[in-house]
Design a protein around this motif. Structure first.
Motif, short mmCIF file in Angstrom:
data_model
loop_
_atom_site.label_atom_id
_atom_site.label_comp_id
_atom_site.label_asym_id
_atom_site.label_seq_id
_atom_site.Cartn_x
_atom_site.Cartn_y
_atom_site.Cartn_z
N GLY A 159 0.80 -1.22 0.00
CA GLY A 159 0.00 0.00 0.00
C GLY A 159 0.83 1.27 0.00
N LYS A 160 2.08 1.17 0.45
CA LYS A 160 2.97 2.33 0.52
C LYS A 160 3.87 2.44 -0.72
CE LYS A 160 3.18 1.78 5.51
NZ LYS A 160 3.99 1.27 6.59
N THR A 161 3.67 1.57 -1.67
CA THR A 161 4.53 1.55 -2.86
C THR A 161 4.41 2.85 -3.64
OG1 THR A 161 4.30 -0.84 -3.05
CG2 THR A 161 5.02 0.34 -5.02
N GLU A 162 5.56 3.41 -3.96
CA GLU A 162 5.60 4.59 -4.83
C GLU A 162 5.73 4.08 -6.27
OE1 GLU A 162 8.22 7.77 -3.60
OE2 GLU A 162 8.26 6.93 -1.58
N TRP A 163 4.59 3.95 -6.93
CA TRP A 163 4.50 3.31 -8.23
C TRP A 163 5.30 4.03 -9.30
CZ3 TRP A 163 2.80 -1.44 -8.05
CH2 TRP A 163 1.95 -1.80 -7.00
N ASN A 164 5.57 5.31 -9.11
CA ASN A 164 6.32 6.06 -10.11
C ASN A 164 7.83 5.96 -9.90
OD1 ASN A 164 6.27 7.51 -7.76
ND2 ASN A 164 6.08 9.51 -8.72
N ALA A 206 3.65 -14.21 -11.96
CA ALA A 206 4.71 -13.48 -12.65
C ALA A 206 4.60 -11.98 -12.38
CB ALA A 206 4.64 -13.76 -14.15
N LEU A 207 3.37 -11.46 -12.37
CA LEU A 207 3.18 -10.04 -12.06
C LEU A 207 3.60 -9.73 -10.62
CD1 LEU A 207 -0.22 -9.26 -13.82
CD2 LEU A 207 2.10 -8.70 -14.60
N ILE A 208 3.28 -10.63 -9.70
CA ILE A 208 3.70 -10.46 -8.31
C ILE A 208 5.22 -10.47 -8.22
CG2 ILE A 208 3.70 -11.56 -6.02
CD1 ILE A 208 0.82 -12.53 -6.70
N GLY A 209 5.85 -11.39 -8.94
CA GLY A 209 7.31 -11.47 -8.96
C GLY A 209 7.94 -10.23 -9.54
N ALA A 210 7.36 -9.72 -10.62
CA ALA A 210 7.88 -8.49 -11.24
C ALA A 210 7.74 -7.31 -10.29
CB ALA A 210 7.16 -8.22 -12.55
N TYR A 211 6.59 -7.22 -9.62
CA TYR A 211 6.39 -6.16 -8.63
C TYR A 211 7.47 -6.26 -7.54
CZ TYR A 211 4.84 -4.15 -4.26
OH TYR A 211 4.84 -3.48 -3.08
N GLY A 212 7.69 -7.45 -7.04
CA GLY A 212 8.66 -7.64 -5.96
C GLY A 212 10.06 -7.21 -6.35
N MET A 213 10.44 -7.50 -7.58
CA MET A 213 11.79 -7.12 -8.02
C MET A 213 11.86 -5.63 -8.34
SD MET A 213 13.54 -9.79 -7.55
CE MET A 213 15.10 -9.19 -8.13
N LEU A 214 10.84 -5.09 -8.98
CA LEU A 214 10.88 -3.68 -9.37
C LEU A 214 10.85 -2.72 -8.17
CD1 LEU A 214 8.57 -3.44 -12.51
CD2 LEU A 214 10.99 -2.80 -12.36
N TYR A 215 10.20 -3.14 -7.10
CA TYR A 215 10.05 -2.24 -5.94
C TYR A 215 10.76 -2.76 -4.70
CZ TYR A 215 6.87 0.14 -8.99
OH TYR A 215 6.35 0.81 -10.06
N LYS A 216 11.70 -3.69 -4.92
CA LYS A 216 12.56 -4.23 -3.86
C LYS A 216 11.77 -4.80 -2.69
CE LYS A 216 16.85 -1.85 -4.80
NZ LYS A 216 18.02 -1.23 -4.23
N ASN A 217 10.64 -5.40 -2.97
CA ASN A 217 9.90 -6.18 -1.99
C ASN A 217 10.14 -7.65 -2.35
OD1 ASN A 217 8.82 -4.00 -0.57
ND2 ASN A 217 7.15 -3.80 -2.03
N TYR A 218 11.33 -8.12 -2.02
CA TYR A 218 11.80 -9.41 -2.52
C TYR A 218 10.98 -10.60 -2.03
CZ TYR A 218 15.69 -6.59 -4.08
OH TYR A 218 16.44 -5.63 -4.69
N GLN A 219 10.29 -10.44 -0.90
CA GLN A 219 9.43 -11.53 -0.43
C GLN A 219 8.29 -11.77 -1.43
OE1 GLN A 219 10.43 -8.96 1.43
NE2 GLN A 219 11.52 -9.85 3.18
N PHE A 220 7.75 -10.69 -2.00
CA PHE A 220 6.72 -10.84 -3.02
C PHE A 220 7.30 -11.55 -4.25
CE2 PHE A 220 4.66 -7.46 -0.61
CZ PHE A 220 3.34 -7.90 -0.60
#
Length: 173
Positions: free
Chosen positions: A26-31, A88-102
């Motif tokens: 919820g705190k992800t800065e998407w930009n 795959a989308l969850i994995g991409a999110y985790g890597m792009l925003y350094k939430n590696y658990q995701f």
């Protein structure tokens, strides 16, 4: 024995580190995605995550039979392929925003779905006929019919890569 205990304590994994922080989503800065090209694990995980998204759009099951008895199913057209796409989308999110658990759990989802994809025989359209799963199972018993599961295999390999990179990033924190 004291040295052995220290070694065990240093090499054991705290599995609580694998639990995703859902409040961070919820705190992800998407930009502000992270593309750290200096970090090889991060870059490798990003590449694997991108490949996973691509691999659900190639055939996860195809048959090549005599004459015009050819047919295939893209991963995204199968229930387990759709779940793999979400992973795959969850994995991409985790890597792009350094939430590696995701990223780790996204990779685990895709891995499980790819394993299912290696064993399930779906119904396919061959020519103008729609064959059920049972009919396809009978069809592939003939030696003149070849089966390919290239999409599921590639997704399995890429999910292992993403899982390894994210696991190592979690442990390096």
């Amino acid at each position: 024995t004291h040295n052995n205990i220290n070694f065990i304590n240093q090499t054991t994994m705290d599995f609580n580190k694998l639990i995703p922080d859902f409040s961070a989503f919820g705190k992800t800065e998407w930009n502000k995605p992270c593309l750290d090209t200096q970090d090889k694990l991060h870059l490798g995980g990003l590449v694997c995550a991108a490949l996973l998204v691509i691999f659900v759009f190639i055939p996860w099951f195809s048959v090549d039979g005599p004459g015009s008895a050819d047919g295939s199913r893209l991963g995204i057209t199968l229930w387990y392929g759709i779940i793999a796409f979400l992973g795959a989308l969850i994995g991409a999110y985790g890597m792009l925003y350094k939430n590696y658990q995701f990223a780790f759990w996204g990779a685990a989802i895709v891995l499980l779905m790819a394993i299912i994809g290696l064993f399930v025989v779906p119904g396919i359209e061959v020519g103008k006929a729609e064959l059920t799963s049972s009919e396809v199972k009978e069809m592939i018993k003939f030696p003149s019919v070849s089966v390919s599961r290239i999409g599921a295999i590639l997704a399995l390999i890429a999910s292992l890569g993403l899982g390894a990179c994210s696991y190592l990033k979690i442990n390096n924190k």
